[in-house]
Write a protein that holds these residues in place. Structure first.
Motif, PDB file in Angstrom:
ATOM      1  N   GLN A 135     -10.878   9.113   2.605  1.00 44.92           N
ATOM      2  CA  GLN A 135      -9.812  10.113   2.506  1.00 44.92           C
ATOM      3  C   GLN A 135      -9.907  10.978   1.248  1.00 44.92           C
ATOM      4  OE1 GLN A 135      -5.777   8.671   3.119  1.00 44.92           O
ATOM      5  NE2 GLN A 135      -4.885  10.689   2.718  1.00 44.92           N
ATOM      6  N   PHE A 136     -10.374  10.375   0.147  1.00 46.20           N
ATOM      7  CA  PHE A 136     -10.332  11.109  -1.129  1.00 46.20           C
ATOM      8  C   PHE A 136     -11.706  11.268  -1.776  1.00 46.20           C
ATOM      9  CE2 PHE A 136      -6.148   8.962  -0.729  1.00 46.20           C
ATOM     10  CZ  PHE A 136      -5.338  10.090  -0.656  1.00 46.20           C
TER      11      PHE A 136
ATOM     12  N   THR B  39      -2.119   0.534  11.165  1.00 49.23           N
ATOM     13  CA  THR B  39      -3.127  -0.531  11.114  1.00 49.23           C
ATOM     14  C   THR B  39      -2.502  -1.905  11.321  1.00 49.23           C
ATOM     15  OG1 THR B  39      -4.623   0.726   9.702  1.00 49.23           O
ATOM     16  CG2 THR B  39      -4.798  -1.667   9.575  1.00 49.23           C
TER      17      THR B  39
ATOM     18  N   LEU C 259       0.813  -1.221   0.000  1.00 56.24           N
ATOM     19  CA  LEU C 259       0.000   0.000   0.000  1.00 56.24           C
ATOM     20  C   LEU C 259       0.839   1.260   0.000  1.00 56.24           C
ATOM     21  CD1 LEU C 259      -2.468  -1.497   2.522  1.00 56.24           C
ATOM     22  CD2 LEU C 259      -3.178  -0.531   0.329  1.00 56.24           C
TER      23      LEU C 259
ATOM     24  N   TRP D 158      -4.804  -1.988 -10.556  1.00 60.66           N
ATOM     25  CA  TRP D 158      -3.869  -2.917  -9.897  1.00 60.66           C
ATOM     26  C   TRP D 158      -4.029  -4.334 -10.407  1.00 60.66           C
ATOM     27  CZ3 TRP D 158      -0.318   0.032  -8.686  1.00 60.66           C
ATOM     28  CH2 TRP D 158      -0.556   1.287  -8.147  1.00 60.66           C
TER      29      TRP D 158
ATOM     30  N   ALA E 153      -0.557  10.811   5.356  1.00 57.66           N
ATOM     31  CA  ALA E 153      -1.704  10.288   6.115  1.00 57.66           C
ATOM     32  C   ALA E 153      -2.026   8.861   5.683  1.00 57.66           C
ATOM     33  CB  ALA E 153      -2.923  11.195   5.912  1.00 57.66           C
ATOM     34  N   TRP E 154      -2.001   8.638   4.374  1.00 58.54           N
ATOM     35  CA  TRP E 154      -2.251   7.298   3.815  1.00 58.54           C
ATOM     36  C   TRP E 154      -1.188   6.315   4.300  1.00 58.54           C
ATOM     37  CZ3 TRP E 154      -5.683   4.805   0.485  1.00 58.54           C
ATOM     38  CH2 TRP E 154      -5.214   3.651  -0.165  1.00 58.54           C
TER      39      TRP E 154
ATOM     40  N   LEU F  51      -1.878   7.690  -6.160  1.00 60.95           N
ATOM     41  CA  LEU F  51      -2.770   8.510  -5.318  1.00 60.95           C
ATOM     42  C   LEU F  51      -2.750   9.965  -5.783  1.00 60.95           C
ATOM     43  CD1 LEU F  51      -2.029   7.259  -1.679  1.00 60.95           C
ATOM     44  CD2 LEU F  51      -4.107   6.859  -3.012  1.00 60.95           C
TER      45      LEU F  51
ATOM     46  N   ALA G 186      -1.268  14.332   2.249  1.00 59.85           N
ATOM     47  CA  ALA G 186      -2.232  13.248   2.045  1.00 59.85           C
ATOM     48  C   ALA G 186      -1.521  11.911   1.878  1.00 59.85           C
ATOM     49  CB  ALA G 186      -3.100  13.545   0.819  1.00 59.85           C
ATOM     50  N   GLN G 187      -0.389  11.941   1.188  1.00 61.03           N
ATOM     51  CA  GLN G 187       0.410  10.710   1.068  1.00 61.03           C
ATOM     52  C   GLN G 187       0.883  10.240   2.443  1.00 61.03           C
ATOM     53  OE1 GLN G 187       3.703  11.233  -1.629  1.00 61.03           O
ATOM     54  NE2 GLN G 187       2.438  11.052  -3.477  1.00 61.03           N
TER      55      GLN G 187
ATOM     56  N   GLU H  93      -1.453   5.582   8.029  1.00 59.47           N
ATOM     57  CA  GLU H  93      -2.625   4.763   8.319  1.00 59.47           C
ATOM     58  C   GLU H  93      -2.302   3.264   8.215  1.00 59.47           C
ATOM     59  OE1 GLU H  93      -5.770   5.202   9.174  1.00 59.47           O
ATOM     60  OE2 GLU H  93      -6.805   3.395   8.481  1.00 59.47           O
ATOM     61  N   TRP H  94      -1.632   2.891   7.116  1.00 61.49           N
ATOM     62  CA  TRP H  94      -1.397   1.451   6.905  1.00 61.49           C
ATOM     63  C   TRP H  94      -0.275   0.919   7.774  1.00 61.49           C
ATOM     64  CZ3 TRP H  94      -5.701   0.036   5.414  1.00 61.49           C
ATOM     65  CH2 TRP H  94      -6.443   0.771   4.504  1.00 61.49           C
TER      66      TRP H  94
ATOM     67  N   ALA I 216      -3.467  13.622  -4.502  1.00 67.44           N
ATOM     68  CA  ALA I 216      -2.884  13.589  -3.163  1.00 67.44           C
ATOM     69  C   ALA I 216      -1.591  14.401  -3.112  1.00 67.44           C
ATOM     70  CB  ALA I 216      -2.606  12.145  -2.749  1.00 67.44           C
TER      71      ALA I 216
ATOM     72  N   VAL J 265       2.272   3.255  -5.770  1.00 66.74           N
ATOM     73  CA  VAL J 265       0.952   3.499  -5.169  1.00 66.74           C
ATOM     74  C   VAL J 265       0.823   4.962  -4.746  1.00 66.74           C
ATOM     75  CG1 VAL J 265      -0.566   2.920  -3.241  1.00 66.74           C
ATOM     76  CG2 VAL J 265       0.633   1.109  -4.485  1.00 66.74           C
TER      77      VAL J 265
ATOM     78  N   LEU K  50      -4.188  -4.099  -2.281  1.00 64.55           N
ATOM     79  CA  LEU K  50      -4.619  -2.781  -2.746  1.00 64.55           C
ATOM     80  C   LEU K  50      -6.114  -2.714  -2.999  1.00 64.55           C
ATOM     81  CD1 LEU K  50      -1.571  -2.469  -5.053  1.00 64.55           C
ATOM     82  CD2 LEU K  50      -2.194  -0.734  -3.359  1.00 64.55           C
TER      83      LEU K  50
END
Lengths: 215, 215
Positions: B121-122, A139, A109, B136, A131-132, A118, A128-129, A135-136, A124, A114, B109
């Motif tokens: 998010q988007f 997680t 991700l 993907w 934050a993405w 985005l 924003a990148q 997040e992963w 993005a 990727v 993904l």
């Protein structure tokens, strides 16, 4: 057998494979590719790996191996040196599961293509990148921390006191996290294992910053 | 040994594991979780798998296994029935690489939590989700088709004429692609292998539409 490693200093999958090669004491020729310049999209490279991805491990007997985890398992099954997966099936299942949590839930991700997508599809920006990306990492590092901290099979490394496949994945991911300044102290067991790995030349010499193509 | 499979009918990782269990002739108790209702986020489930993900395979001797590919390797190493990975290291490296192309480059993904995150998010709508998902699939199915079509080790299935790990991954991904009506005919070898698998009860009975919790 001699090996050529087609790779890129910052690629997390390349880092985990370099660590595995070093742990097993396998020397290799370092062949760098600048991903952002499209050097893995040339006809020559696509003939080696149609997916256009690093790492690729090429041996002098003509074997061409792709996908970092498949390469590491192959090295462990065919080459001398310390074993990177435990002897017993239960231990192997645990080490693979910890490894796949990183290799299947975080890295796919958060890699360059990727993040680029985005921006192309959703506009993005850097924030924003981040934050993405964050997040992963959170997680999966949150439950990974629990699974490492609560299992008596965790030792100095992810599984016992010798480094292996899961440590290669963890080490590479923590390095990757630095791209967005993610603070590892949120996960004390992961941080401790990273430090134990980083104290070993096999890992340290595999780190992105220490490669010949590092910028 | 008896097994309980904690899973969800539409989950691609659950589908590949069900196919593997069926191919090995292993019976299991089917325990469904409705992902959209948060049934994998309960304290009971998180005690089983802190990551809150299906599938989880639980055995009557208390073993709790997570990560579908790690579970399938464990089953292949410990349980009777047909082997899902080849005997030789070179063949295993190929089968794992084909499997990881799907498991590490496509599925992570395109699963539910990622599509949900794109919307959160988007603001991705259904069309934007479909564009993302399709991107993907094509990015990896295109080279996967080349690697299958150009390699003499490909047979009726991904590796020879008997089904294995890579076929479980391929079968589940093609099913997953139906969510966004992706036409498999673009990839004739993948389509042919899917059809060969779908003709076998082991695969067909693992398909999402044939599970008790299918809606």
């Amino acid at each position: 057998m001699t090996f050529r490693l087609h790779n890129f200093f910052r690629s997390s999958t390349s880092t985990r494979l370099r660590a595995a090669l070093n742990l097993k004491g396998i020397a290799y020729e370092y062949v760098p590719y600048a991903l952002r310049k499209g050097e893995t999209r040339t006809p020559e490279f696509l003939a080696l790996n149609p997916a256009g991805l690093v790492p690729v491990l090429e041996s002098d007997d003509g074997q061409v191996l792709v996908q970092s985890l498949a390469i590491i398992e192959w090295l462990d099954e065919t080459q001398p040196g310390p074993r990177l997966l435990p002897e017993g099936a239960d231990g192997r299942a645990r080490v693979r599961a910890l490894s796949y949590m990183i290799a299947c839930e975080i890295h796919p991700l958060n890699n360059l293509r990727v993040l680029t997508r985005l921006t192309e599809q959703f506009g993005a920006d850097e924030a924003a990148q981040k934050a993405w990306f964050t997040e992963w990492v959170e997680t999966t590092f949150d439950p990974l921390e629990i699974m490492l901290a609560q299992d008596s099979r965790t030792g100095r490394f992810c599984h016992g006191d010798t480094p292996g496949l899961a440590d290669c994945c963890l080490y590479a991911q923590v390095w990757n996290n630095r791209r967005f300044d993610i603070d590892t102290s949120r996960w004390p067991t992961i941080a401790r294992i990273f430090d134990a790995a980083d104290a070993l030349p096999a890992f340290r010499e595999a780190a992105p910053a220490h490669q010949p193509d590092a910028v």
